[in-house]
Scaffold this active site. Sequence first.
Site, short mmCIF file in Angstrom:
data_model
loop_
_atom_site.label_atom_id
_atom_site.label_comp_id
_atom_site.label_asym_id
_atom_site.label_seq_id
_atom_site.Cartn_x
_atom_site.Cartn_y
_atom_site.Cartn_z
N GLY A 1 0.94 -1.10 0.13
CA GLY A 1 -0.10 0.10 -0.02
C GLY A 1 1.04 1.28 -0.22
N SER B 1 -3.27 9.40 8.05
CA SER B 1 -2.61 8.56 7.29
C SER B 1 -1.34 9.13 6.67
CB SER B 1 -3.47 8.14 6.05
OG SER B 1 -2.75 7.35 4.98
N GLN C 1 0.46 7.72 4.65
CA GLN C 1 0.67 7.57 3.03
C GLN C 1 -0.16 8.30 2.44
OE1 GLN C 1 -1.02 3.44 2.52
NE2 GLN C 1 0.86 2.69 3.53
N ASP D 1 0.21 -0.29 13.29
CA ASP D 1 0.57 -1.65 12.88
C ASP D 1 0.96 -2.48 14.08
OD1 ASP D 1 0.45 -0.53 10.45
OD2 ASP D 1 2.54 -0.07 10.18
C1 S3P Z 1 2.76 3.74 6.55
C2 S3P Z 1 1.79 4.14 7.11
C3 S3P Z 1 0.77 3.38 7.79
C4 S3P Z 1 1.29 2.19 8.12
C5 S3P Z 1 1.74 1.45 6.90
C6 S3P Z 1 3.04 2.14 6.50
C7 S3P Z 1 3.72 4.67 5.81
O1 S3P Z 1 -0.33 3.39 6.64
O2 S3P Z 1 0.09 1.39 8.61
O3 S3P Z 1 2.17 0.12 7.20
O4 S3P Z 1 4.95 4.01 5.36
O5 S3P Z 1 3.61 5.78 5.25
P1 S3P Z 1 -1.48 4.60 6.73
O6 S3P Z 1 -0.81 5.83 5.85
O7 S3P Z 1 -2.52 3.88 5.96
O8 S3P Z 1 -1.97 4.75 8.12
#
Ligand code: S3P
Length: 417
Positions: free
Chosen positions: A87, A159, A161, A306
Site C-alpha cells: 500500500g 494517514s 501514506q 501496525d
Molecule cells: C505507512 C503508513 C501507515 C502504516 C503502513 C506504512 C507509511 O499506513 O500502517 O504500514 O510508510 O507511510 P496509513 O498511512 O494508511 O496509516
Amino acid sequence: MEIKPLKSFVKSVVPAPDKSITHRAIMFNSIAAGKAKISNALLGNDCISTIDCMRRLGAHIETDGDTVTVEGKEKLDSASLDVGNSGTTFRLLCGLLAGREGDFTLDGDSSIRSRPMKRVIEPLSAMGAELVGSEGGRAPVSIHGRKLHGISYKMPVASAQVKSAILLAGLSAEGITCVHEKIRSRNHTELMLKAMGAKIWIENYTVSVMKSKLNAVNVEVPGDISSAAYAMVLAAAKEGGVVTLKNVGINPTRAGIITVMKECGADITFSSVKNNAEKSADITVKYAQGLKPFSIGREIMPFLIDEIPALAVLACFIDGTSVISGAEELKVKETNRIDTTVGALKQMGADIEATDDGMIIRGGKGLKGGAVIDPKGDHRIAMALSVAAALSRDGAEILNPECAFVSYPGFYDLISE
Ligand code: S3P
C-alpha cells in the site's frame, strides 16, 4: 508451520530494517540528482516491489547484500507498475507520478485491489491531477501526468501514506501545498525530503511544501520498531524473558508501543541512543510481573497502528480488561485487522471481542493454543499470531507463514529455540 511453545526467551535480536524508511529512501532518491547509498535497507517483498517499480520508471538501482545504490532520473519513463502487496508503494507513487510527464498504471495483488485509494485520488485530483481508479476508487489506477497546483488540504483520516502522496505531488506543483493533520502521523517523508533539499516546513500540525528538486542523500536505515514489537511482546509476556533489540528507530511518531508498554509497567530501557534525523537506540525489554491493562484511543493510534495485533497478544497475558478504540483504520489494512486479530486470538482461547472501532481483551489467563491459524496473507497477523502461539500452552499451526516476509524476512528465527 508448527509453532512450538517457547521454553524461554532470552535473546539479542537485530530486527528487520525499517520498511517505511526503506521505501522512501529508494523512491525519493529515484527522482533526485546524484547517486545515493542506502545501507541496512529492508529487502522484504514490499520494498522489492518499490525497487521494481522505480527501475521500470527508469531509475538505476543496484543491490549488494543489504546495500542499495540508487541513481535517480528527473524525467521518468511511462510504465505499467505492479506494487504487489504494498500500500505504501501504491499511494506514495500516486503522488510522486501525478505531476510528472508520462502515462502510468498502478496495480497490485487482490488485497491492494480491495483497499481504498479514493483517499489519494481525491486530493491529488484537487491539485489538477488526472488519476482514474476502478469502481469505488480502487486499484488499478491509471495516471496521466499533468501540471499541478498547490492546495490546502485538511486530512479526513490520519494517514502518513495520504499525507506523503500529497507532499510528493507538491514537489512538482505550482504554489504552496499544505497538509493539515488533526492527529499527527509518522513523519519520515518530511524528514527525508528536508534532508534532500526540498522546500518543506512544518508548523504545528501543518506541513507545507513548494516546488523543489531533490538531491540524492545517503540513508542508513534503522531497525523497524514495528518488527521489533514482536520480540518486545515476547520478552514482556514470557516469564524470565529478556531481549535486547539492536539499533531500532525510535522516531516519536512511531514509538507509541513503547509509551503504552511503559504505562503498563513493562521494564524497557534504551542504550546507545543515536540522535540522527531518524533517532535510534538499542532497546532492552525484561519480563516484569503484574503488568497493568491498557486503554488506548484515537490520539495515539497512528503512532502504533501496525503494532495493534502484537499489543492485542500482550493484552491476553495482562490481568484485567484492555481496550483499543479509535482504530477504524485497522479495517482497511492488508486485511480487516480488527476481524483477523480477534478471530485468530479467539481460536487460540482468548477472551476478546471486536467493537466498531477496535477491540476489548479480558486478559490474564494466557492462551491455550492448539489452533490452525490462517493469517489470510497478512504479514502482521502471521507474526502476531506466531508470537501468540510461542507464548501459548500448546503452540499452534500457522498457514502460509511466508507472508511475514513482506516486512520481516528473518522473522521465524525469533521464535526458534
Ligand atoms: C505507512 C503508513 C501507515 C502504516 C503502513 C506504512 C507509511 O499506513 O500502517 O504500514 O510508510 O507511510 P496509513 O498511512 O494508511 O496509516
